[in-house]
Design a protein around this motif. Structure first.
Motif, PDB file in Angstrom:
ATOM      1  N   GLY A  57      -9.068   9.967  -0.038  1.00  0.00           N
ATOM      2  CA  GLY A  57     -10.353  10.373   0.516  1.00  0.00           C
ATOM      3  C   GLY A  57     -11.380   9.271   0.551  1.00  0.00           C
ATOM      4  N   CYS A  58     -12.630   9.711   0.610  1.00  0.00           N
ATOM      5  CA  CYS A  58     -13.763   8.808   0.815  1.00  0.00           C
ATOM      6  C   CYS A  58     -14.276   8.237  -0.503  1.00  0.00           C
ATOM      7  CB  CYS A  58     -14.886   9.587   1.505  1.00  0.00           C
ATOM      8  SG  CYS A  58     -16.297   8.571   1.977  1.00  0.00           S
ATOM      9  N   GLY A  96     -15.107   0.749   6.033  1.00  0.00           N
ATOM     10  CA  GLY A  96     -16.229   0.942   6.943  1.00  0.00           C
ATOM     11  C   GLY A  96     -16.705  -0.323   7.621  1.00  0.00           C
ATOM     12  N   VAL A  97     -16.592  -1.454   6.948  1.00  0.00           N
ATOM     13  CA  VAL A  97     -17.058  -2.721   7.539  1.00  0.00           C
ATOM     14  C   VAL A  97     -16.127  -3.230   8.622  1.00  0.00           C
ATOM     15  CG1 VAL A  97     -18.329  -3.467   5.486  1.00  0.00           C
ATOM     16  CG2 VAL A  97     -15.943  -4.150   5.768  1.00  0.00           C
ATOM     17  N   ASN A  98     -14.922  -2.661   8.719  1.00  0.00           N
ATOM     18  CA  ASN A  98     -13.936  -3.190   9.663  1.00  0.00           C
ATOM     19  C   ASN A  98     -13.805  -2.394  10.958  1.00  0.00           C
ATOM     20  OD1 ASN A  98     -13.388  -5.202   7.857  1.00  0.00           O
ATOM     21  ND2 ASN A  98     -11.577  -4.235   7.022  1.00  0.00           N
ATOM     22  N   LEU A  99     -14.723  -1.475  11.232  1.00  0.00           N
ATOM     23  CA  LEU A  99     -14.683  -0.767  12.508  1.00  0.00           C
ATOM     24  C   LEU A  99     -15.044  -1.740  13.617  1.00  0.00           C
ATOM     25  CD1 LEU A  99     -16.444   2.625  11.735  1.00  0.00           C
ATOM     26  CD2 LEU A  99     -14.090   1.946  11.343  1.00  0.00           C
ATOM     27  N   ASP A 131     -12.963  14.535   7.872  1.00  0.00           N
ATOM     28  CA  ASP A 131     -13.386  13.938   6.603  1.00  0.00           C
ATOM     29  C   ASP A 131     -13.615  12.438   6.761  1.00  0.00           C
ATOM     30  OD1 ASP A 131     -13.154  16.431   5.422  1.00  0.00           O
ATOM     31  OD2 ASP A 131     -11.283  15.967   4.367  1.00  0.00           O
ATOM     32  N   LEU A 132     -12.741  11.779   7.500  1.00  0.00           N
ATOM     33  CA  LEU A 132     -12.873  10.344   7.746  1.00  0.00           C
ATOM     34  C   LEU A 132     -14.156  10.039   8.518  1.00  0.00           C
ATOM     35  CD1 LEU A 132     -11.841   7.401   7.928  1.00  0.00           C
ATOM     36  CD2 LEU A 132     -10.476   8.127   9.897  1.00  0.00           C
ATOM     37  N   ILE A 133     -14.430  10.810   9.571  1.00  0.00           N
ATOM     38  CA  ILE A 133     -15.628  10.596  10.384  1.00  0.00           C
ATOM     39  C   ILE A 133     -16.890  10.782   9.543  1.00  0.00           C
ATOM     40  CG2 ILE A 133     -16.984  11.460  12.352  1.00  0.00           C
ATOM     41  CD1 ILE A 133     -14.456   9.807  13.122  1.00  0.00           C
ATOM     42  N   VAL A 134     -16.920  11.818   8.716  1.00  0.00           N
ATOM     43  CA  VAL A 134     -18.071  12.046   7.834  1.00  0.00           C
ATOM     44  C   VAL A 134     -18.227  10.864   6.884  1.00  0.00           C
ATOM     45  CG1 VAL A 134     -18.943  13.472   5.929  1.00  0.00           C
ATOM     46  CG2 VAL A 134     -18.059  14.555   8.007  1.00  0.00           C
ATOM     47  N   CYS A 135     -17.131  10.419   6.302  1.00  0.00           N
ATOM     48  CA  CYS A 135     -17.154   9.295   5.361  1.00  0.00           C
ATOM     49  C   CYS A 135     -17.777   8.054   6.008  1.00  0.00           C
ATOM     50  CB  CYS A 135     -15.729   8.992   4.892  1.00  0.00           C
ATOM     51  SG  CYS A 135     -15.595   7.601   3.742  1.00  0.00           S
ATOM     52  N   LEU A 136     -17.341   7.741   7.207  1.00  0.00           N
ATOM     53  CA  LEU A 136     -17.816   6.539   7.894  1.00  0.00           C
ATOM     54  C   LEU A 136     -19.229   6.708   8.431  1.00  0.00           C
ATOM     55  CD1 LEU A 136     -14.542   5.687   9.832  1.00  0.00           C
ATOM     56  CD2 LEU A 136     -15.411   4.527   7.785  1.00  0.00           C
ATOM     57  N   ARG A 147     -22.248   4.111  13.560  1.00  0.00           N
ATOM     58  CA  ARG A 147     -22.577   5.408  12.943  1.00  0.00           C
ATOM     59  C   ARG A 147     -23.118   6.366  14.007  1.00  0.00           C
ATOM     60  NH1 ARG A 147     -25.824   3.241   8.174  1.00  0.00           N
ATOM     61  NH2 ARG A 147     -27.400   4.447   9.215  1.00  0.00           N
ATOM     62  N   ARG A 148     -23.976   5.844  14.898  1.00  0.00           N
ATOM     63  CA  ARG A 148     -24.518   6.685  15.984  1.00  0.00           C
ATOM     64  C   ARG A 148     -23.388   7.163  16.882  1.00  0.00           C
ATOM     65  NH1 ARG A 148     -28.696   2.879  15.810  1.00  0.00           N
ATOM     66  NH2 ARG A 148     -27.801   1.685  17.523  1.00  0.00           N
ATOM     67  N   MET A 149     -22.448   6.289  17.206  1.00  0.00           N
ATOM     68  CA  MET A 149     -21.303   6.667  18.061  1.00  0.00           C
ATOM     69  C   MET A 149     -20.485   7.779  17.404  1.00  0.00           C
ATOM     70  SD  MET A 149     -19.799   3.002  19.235  1.00  0.00           S
ATOM     71  CE  MET A 149     -20.800   1.801  20.112  1.00  0.00           C
ATOM     72  N   LEU A 150     -20.266   7.662  16.107  1.00  0.00           N
ATOM     73  CA  LEU A 150     -19.450   8.639  15.387  1.00  0.00           C
ATOM     74  C   LEU A 150     -20.115  10.011  15.324  1.00  0.00           C
ATOM     75  CD1 LEU A 150     -18.194   6.404  12.464  1.00  0.00           C
ATOM     76  CD2 LEU A 150     -16.783   7.385  14.296  1.00  0.00           C
ATOM     77  N   LYS A 151     -21.440  10.038  15.321  1.00  0.00           N
ATOM     78  CA  LYS A 151     -22.178  11.302  15.181  1.00  0.00           C
ATOM     79  C   LYS A 151     -22.312  12.035  16.513  1.00  0.00           C
ATOM     80  CE  LYS A 151     -24.640  10.032  11.022  1.00  0.00           C
ATOM     81  NZ  LYS A 151     -25.918   9.768  10.375  1.00  0.00           N
ATOM     82  N   LYS A 152     -21.991  11.388  17.631  1.00  0.00           N
ATOM     83  CA  LYS A 152     -22.125  12.039  18.950  1.00  0.00           C
ATOM     84  C   LYS A 152     -21.067  13.088  19.136  1.00  0.00           C
ATOM     85  CE  LYS A 152     -24.360   8.401  21.555  1.00  0.00           C
ATOM     86  NZ  LYS A 152     -24.266   7.504  22.679  1.00  0.00           N
TER      87      LYS A 152
END
Length: 152
Positions: A57-58, A96-99, A131-136, A147-152
């Motif tokens: 997990g996260c 997270g730093v490697n996206l 869970d992964l998307i929330v974590c990131l 982060r903005r892209m992931l929340k869309k």
């Protein structure tokens, strides 16, 4: 092939920075306009601080500027096309730093030119993906635009 939740395998992956190409997993986190992909290259390299346990997990530690999502070896994380489960053979990490963002057309071109082959491993389980998307998306380590892209 480049849809969200797809876990792909490149033989080899051609890195943007010119690093030595190598076989690599590729997880599509978000598909954006113009077939631009926000993705992660999962790795088996463990950079978790030694004073912390490696568990599924996260793991988000803002005061240490650290964010990772861990898939444990042997744990089912995706479903293959034939309906069978898929698990990584080694503990696998998404930092997270490697996206990064990638144009899908570049991969299509590399495949047509026989520079790489791309195999769809399967579709990440929906609850694991969420869970992964929330974590990131909740980590200050991840770039704001991602982060903005992931929340869309």
């Amino acid at each position: 092939m480049f849809e969200e939740r797809n876990l792909l395998f490149f033989r080899p992956f051609l890195f943007k920075n010119g690093a030595e190409p190598q076989d690599k997993f590729f997880l599509v986190l978000k598909k954006l306009d113009g077939d631009i992909l926000l993705a992660s290259l999962p790795t088996s390299k463990d950079h978790i601080p030694s004073d912390l346990d490696v568990k599924y997990g996260c793991l988000n530690i803002p005061e240490r500027m650290f964010n990772v999502f861990v898939f444990l070896a042997g744990e089912n994380v995706a479903v293959k096309e034939d309906g069978t489960p898929f698990a990584f053979k080694k503990n696998t990490f998404i930092y997270g730093v490697n996206l990064d963002i990638y144009p899908a057309e570049q991969f299509d071109l590399q495949e047509r030119m026989a520079q790489t082959s791309i195999e769809k491993i399967g579709l990440l389980e929906e609850n694991i993906f969420n869970d992964l998307i929330v974590c990131l998306s909740e980590s200050n380590i991840v770039k704001n635009k991602f982060r903005r892209m992931l929340k869309k």
